[in-house]
Design a protein around this motif. Structure first.
Motif, PDB file in Angstrom:
ATOM      1  N   ALA A  49     -35.652 -28.825  45.550  1.00 52.16           N
ATOM      2  CA  ALA A  49     -36.650 -27.904  44.638  1.00 52.16           C
ATOM      3  C   ALA A  49     -36.111 -28.212  43.143  1.00 52.16           C
ATOM      4  N   GLY A  50     -37.424 -28.559  42.387  1.00 52.38           N
ATOM      5  CA  GLY A  50     -37.060 -28.711  41.153  1.00 52.38           C
ATOM      6  C   GLY A  50     -37.686 -30.388  40.605  1.00 52.38           C
ATOM      7  N   PRO A  51     -37.004 -31.382  41.274  1.00 50.99           N
ATOM      8  CA  PRO A  51     -37.464 -32.710  41.180  1.00 50.99           C
ATOM      9  C   PRO A  51     -38.584 -32.840  42.077  1.00 50.99           C
ATOM     10  N   TRP A  52     -38.620 -32.193  43.368  1.00 52.12           N
ATOM     11  CA  TRP A  52     -39.830 -32.343  44.452  1.00 52.12           C
ATOM     12  C   TRP A  52     -40.042 -33.732  44.966  1.00 52.12           C
ATOM     13  N   THR A  53     -39.246 -34.741  44.619  1.00 52.00           N
ATOM     14  CA  THR A  53     -39.531 -35.925  45.086  1.00 52.00           C
ATOM     15  C   THR A  53     -39.218 -36.365  46.516  1.00 52.00           C
ATOM     16  N   PRO A  54     -40.033 -37.227  47.018  1.00 54.70           N
ATOM     17  CA  PRO A  54     -39.943 -37.268  48.463  1.00 54.70           C
ATOM     18  C   PRO A  54     -39.187 -38.638  48.994  1.00 54.70           C
ATOM     19  N   GLU A  55     -38.066 -38.551  48.470  1.00 58.85           N
ATOM     20  CA  GLU A  55     -36.993 -39.513  49.119  1.00 58.85           C
ATOM     21  C   GLU A  55     -37.035 -39.682  50.587  1.00 58.85           C
ATOM     22  N   ALA A  56     -37.292 -38.327  51.185  1.00 57.38           N
ATOM     23  CA  ALA A  56     -37.126 -38.159  52.826  1.00 57.38           C
ATOM     24  C   ALA A  56     -37.769 -39.089  53.271  1.00 57.38           C
ATOM     25  N   ALA A  57     -38.947 -39.722  52.761  1.00 56.21           N
ATOM     26  CA  ALA A  57     -39.620 -40.811  53.519  1.00 56.21           C
ATOM     27  C   ALA A  57     -38.739 -41.937  53.891  1.00 56.21           C
ATOM     28  N   ALA A  58     -37.891 -42.313  53.122  1.00 54.96           N
ATOM     29  CA  ALA A  58     -36.977 -43.406  53.328  1.00 54.96           C
ATOM     30  C   ALA A  58     -35.663 -42.863  53.614  1.00 54.96           C
ATOM     31  N   GLU A  59     -35.222 -41.833  53.479  1.00 49.35           N
ATOM     32  CA  GLU A  59     -33.882 -41.291  53.475  1.00 49.35           C
ATOM     33  C   GLU A  59     -33.748 -40.721  55.052  1.00 49.35           C
ATOM     34  N   TYR A  60     -34.773 -39.943  55.433  1.00 45.65           N
ATOM     35  CA  TYR A  60     -34.696 -39.072  56.616  1.00 45.65           C
ATOM     36  C   TYR A  60     -36.185 -39.396  57.296  1.00 45.65           C
ATOM     37  N   GLN A  80     -51.666 -37.058  55.933  1.00 41.76           N
ATOM     38  CA  GLN A  80     -51.431 -37.335  54.180  1.00 41.76           C
ATOM     39  C   GLN A  80     -50.088 -38.217  54.093  1.00 41.76           C
ATOM     40  N   THR A  81     -50.077 -39.217  53.304  1.00 48.95           N
ATOM     41  CA  THR A  81     -48.805 -39.730  53.311  1.00 48.95           C
ATOM     42  C   THR A  81     -47.776 -38.862  52.191  1.00 48.95           C
ATOM     43  N   PHE A  82     -46.666 -38.892  52.513  1.00 50.50           N
ATOM     44  CA  PHE A  82     -45.564 -37.973  51.848  1.00 50.50           C
ATOM     45  C   PHE A  82     -45.251 -38.712  50.560  1.00 50.50           C
ATOM     46  N   THR A  83     -46.138 -38.877  49.373  1.00 48.19           N
ATOM     47  CA  THR A  83     -45.769 -39.428  48.375  1.00 48.19           C
ATOM     48  C   THR A  83     -45.957 -38.813  47.150  1.00 48.19           C
ATOM     49  N   PHE A  84     -45.969 -37.374  47.425  1.00 45.41           N
ATOM     50  CA  PHE A  84     -46.116 -36.578  45.922  1.00 45.41           C
ATOM     51  C   PHE A  84     -44.883 -36.838  45.383  1.00 45.41           C
ATOM     52  N   TYR A  85     -45.293 -37.137  43.888  1.00 47.83           N
ATOM     53  CA  TYR A  85     -44.089 -37.624  42.733  1.00 47.83           C
ATOM     54  C   TYR A  85     -43.183 -38.859  43.146  1.00 47.83           C
ATOM     55  N   ALA A  86     -43.924 -39.671  43.916  1.00 43.94           N
ATOM     56  CA  ALA A  86     -43.049 -40.961  44.255  1.00 43.94           C
ATOM     57  C   ALA A  86     -43.546 -41.934  43.065  1.00 43.94           C
ATOM     58  N   SER A  87     -43.555 -41.830  41.975  1.00 48.70           N
ATOM     59  CA  SER A  87     -43.809 -42.663  40.852  1.00 48.70           C
ATOM     60  C   SER A  87     -42.247 -43.001  40.287  1.00 48.70           C
ATOM     61  N   ASP A  88     -42.205 -44.177  39.733  1.00 50.44           N
ATOM     62  CA  ASP A  88     -40.767 -44.555  39.434  1.00 50.44           C
ATOM     63  C   ASP A  88     -40.278 -43.762  38.051  1.00 50.44           C
ATOM     64  N   ASP A  89     -41.576 -43.099  37.138  1.00 55.49           N
ATOM     65  CA  ASP A  89     -41.133 -42.424  36.001  1.00 55.49           C
ATOM     66  C   ASP A  89     -40.517 -41.131  36.496  1.00 55.49           C
ATOM     67  N   LYS A  90     -41.211 -40.698  37.643  1.00 55.14           N
ATOM     68  CA  LYS A  90     -40.864 -39.335  38.035  1.00 55.14           C
ATOM     69  C   LYS A  90     -39.359 -39.516  38.792  1.00 55.14           C
ATOM     70  N   LEU A  91     -39.279 -40.514  39.534  1.00 57.25           N
ATOM     71  CA  LEU A  91     -37.978 -40.621  40.241  1.00 57.25           C
ATOM     72  C   LEU A  91     -36.809 -40.866  39.195  1.00 57.25           C
ATOM     73  N   GLU A  92     -37.061 -41.468  37.904  1.00 52.98           N
ATOM     74  CA  GLU A  92     -36.081 -41.663  36.875  1.00 52.98           C
ATOM     75  C   GLU A  92     -35.857 -40.208  36.084  1.00 52.98           C
ATOM     76  N   ASN A  93     -36.602 -39.501  36.367  1.00 46.59           N
ATOM     77  CA  ASN A  93     -36.940 -38.057  35.405  1.00 46.59           C
ATOM     78  C   ASN A  93     -35.629 -37.116  35.645  1.00 46.59           C
ATOM     79  N   ARG A  94     -35.298 -36.397  34.887  1.00 45.43           N
ATOM     80  CA  ARG A  94     -34.295 -35.537  35.185  1.00 45.43           C
ATOM     81  C   ARG A  94     -33.054 -35.866  35.406  1.00 45.43           C
ATOM     82  N   GLY A  95     -32.602 -37.060  35.325  1.00 49.08           N
ATOM     83  CA  GLY A  95     -31.336 -37.449  35.854  1.00 49.08           C
ATOM     84  C   GLY A  95     -31.170 -37.879  37.098  1.00 49.08           C
TER      85      GLY A  95
END
Length: 361
Positions: A49-60, A80-95
Motif C-alpha cells: 500500500a502506498g506505491p501500489w505497484t504490481p511487481e507481483a506479476a513478476a515476483e509472485y 484484465q492484466t495486472f499492470t496498474f502503475y507498471a510504468s517506469d516513472d512510477k516504479l522509480e518513484n518514491r524511492g
C-alpha cells in the motif's frame, strides 16, 4: 484497475477465434469483467500500500494467476492484466528499489492473463495506467512516451482490448484515444469511482451513503487501508447488477475493493440473461439457500431472498461515527502537494503531513 481515474476502453482487432468485445456486445451478450487486483493482492500480502505497484506479476506469478482463476470461476469474461502503475516513472518513484522494468512486469502480466483467459471463454484487457509524470506536469511528449511504452507491450502480446486510465484537471471523464500511436482504435466508455455517487454504485465495491458529501467523507478518510466497513455485500452487488442491466449497461465489471464473490453475485443476478451460472456457484446457494443446512435455527431462518433483499447493513461497531472528515478533497494535477519525487518522504515532510492531519481531526 486502481484508484483515482476515469476510464475508457480502446479496442484492437482480436486475432484469436474467441469472439471479441465488440462482437459480444453487438450480439447482445452481457460481458462481465473482473475486479480490483491492486487492493485484493495488497490484502493477500503481494502489493505494498502506498506505491501500489504490481511487481507481483513478476515476483509472485502464482498469486496473480490464482486471482485471475478465482475471477474466471466467479463468471468473469475478461481478464484484465495486472499492470496498474507498471510504468517506469512510477516504479522509480518514491524511492522504490526497482528490480523489474515496466516492460518486464507488463509482459509477465499479459502472459498470466492470457493463460487463464484460455482456460475459459474469456478475453484479455490490457490496463494502461495513469502516470505520476502527468501529476507532476511533465511535458505532453514525456507523458505520451510513457503511455506508448505500456501500449507497445500490449500490442506485442496481442491483447484483445485496452482499458486506459486517464484523468484530467477538471475531474471530468476523458476518452483515451490511442490513434496517435497509429494502432487503430474504437472507444467504449467506462466509469470509475472518483467523481460521483452514480459511478460509485456502478463500479466500486464500497457502499455509498445517502448523499455525495457523506460518500466522500467515508471513502477519503478510510481509504486506502481501512475501507472494509464500507465494502458492499454480495446482495447489494446483485442489486447493482440488476440496476446496471436495466439502465442498458452490458459490460459490467469491478474496480477497487471488488473480490471474486462480488463478481459471482453479478453473474448470479444476470443468470436469466446470460443463460448459465458460473462455476463458483457450485459452492453458493442463491439468496442464502445454503443456510438451510446451518446448525443454528435462527440462521436457517435467513435462508430466503426476502431477508437479504431487505437487509440494511450497519458497521456492526458500537458507537461508530456516522460522519468523518475528508482529506484534501479536490486536489489534483498541478497542485504542489502532488509534485512527485524519487526520494522517500523525509521525516520533516512527514511531520508537516502529520501536523496537518491532526489539525483536521
Amino acid at each position: 484497475m486502481g484508484p483515482g481515474a476515469s476510464v475508457s476502453s480502446t479496442t484492437f482487432n482480436p486475432a484469436g477465434t474467441v469472439a471479441g468485445i465488440l462482437e459480444r456486445l453487438d450480439a447482445g451478450e452481457v460481458v462481465i469483467g473482473d475486479g480490483g487486483f491492486v487492493f485484493a493482492l495488497e490484502k493477500r500480502g503481494y502489493v505494498k500500500a502506498g506505491p501500489w505497484t504490481p511487481e507481483a506479476a513478476a515476483e509472485y506469478p502464482e498469486a496473480v494467476r490464482q486471482l485471475h482463476r478465482e475471477f474466471l470461476r466467479a463468471g468473469s469474461n475478461v481478464m484484465q492484466t495486472f499492470t496498474f502503475y507498471a510504468s517506469d516513472d512510477k516504479l522509480e518513484n518514491r524511492g522504490n528499489t526497482q528490480r523489474f522494468t515496466g516492460e518486464q512486469i507488463n509482459e509477465a502480466a499479459c502472459d498470466l492473463a492470457r493463460e487463464v483467459a484460455d482456460e475459459g471463454d474469456a478475453l484479455v484487457a490490457g490496463g494502461v495506467s495513469q502516470t505520476p509524470s502527468y501529476l507532476s506536469c511533465k511535458s505532453e511528449e514525456d507523458v505520451k512516451a510513457i503511455f506508448k511504452k505500456q501500449i507497445d507491450v500490449f500490442v506485442k502480446k496481442n491483447v484483445d482490448f485496452l482499458i486506459a486510465e486517464v484523468c484530467d484537471g477538471h475531474k471530468t471523464f476523458v476518452a483515451a484515444d490511442f490513434n496517435m500511436f497509429d494502432y487503430g482504435s474504437q472507444p467504449i466508455v467506462f466509469v470509475s469511482f472518483s467523481f460521483s455517487i452514480i459511478t460509485i454504485i456502478i463500479a466500486v465495491s464500497f457502499s455509498p451513503t445517502d448523499n455525495k458529501l457523506r460518500l466522500q467523507n467515508h471513502l477519503h478518510t478510510f481509504s486506502p487501508t481501512a475501507l472494509e466497513p464500507r465494502i458492499l455485500t454480495r446482495w447489494e452487488m446483485q442489486k447493482y447488477a440488476r440496476d446496471a442491466y436495466n439502465a442498458g449497461i452490458r459490460y459490467i465489471g469491478g474496480c477497487c475493493g471488488f473480490e471474486p464473490y462480488h463478481i459471482r453475485a453479478v453473474s448470479e443476478e444476470l443468470e436469466p440473461e446470460r443463460g448459465f451460472l458460473p462455476a463458483g456457484s457450485e459452492k453458493h446457494g442463491k439468496w442464502g439457500t445454503g443456510l438451510e443446512l446451518h446448525t443454528k435455527p435462527w440462521v436457517r431462518a435467513r435462508a430466503r431472498r426476502e431477508y437479504w433483499e431487505k437487509l440494511q447493513p450497519a458497521s456492526g461497531r458500537p458507537f461508530c461515527p456516522s460522519m468523518s472528515k475528508p482529506d484534501s478533497w479536490g486536489v489534483t494535477k498541478g497542485h504542489a502537494d502532488l509534485m512527485q519525487q524519487k526520494e522517500a518522504t523525509s521525516k520533516e515532510q512527514l511531520k508537516v503531513l502529520f501536523d496537518k492531519a491532526t489539525q483536521n481531526v
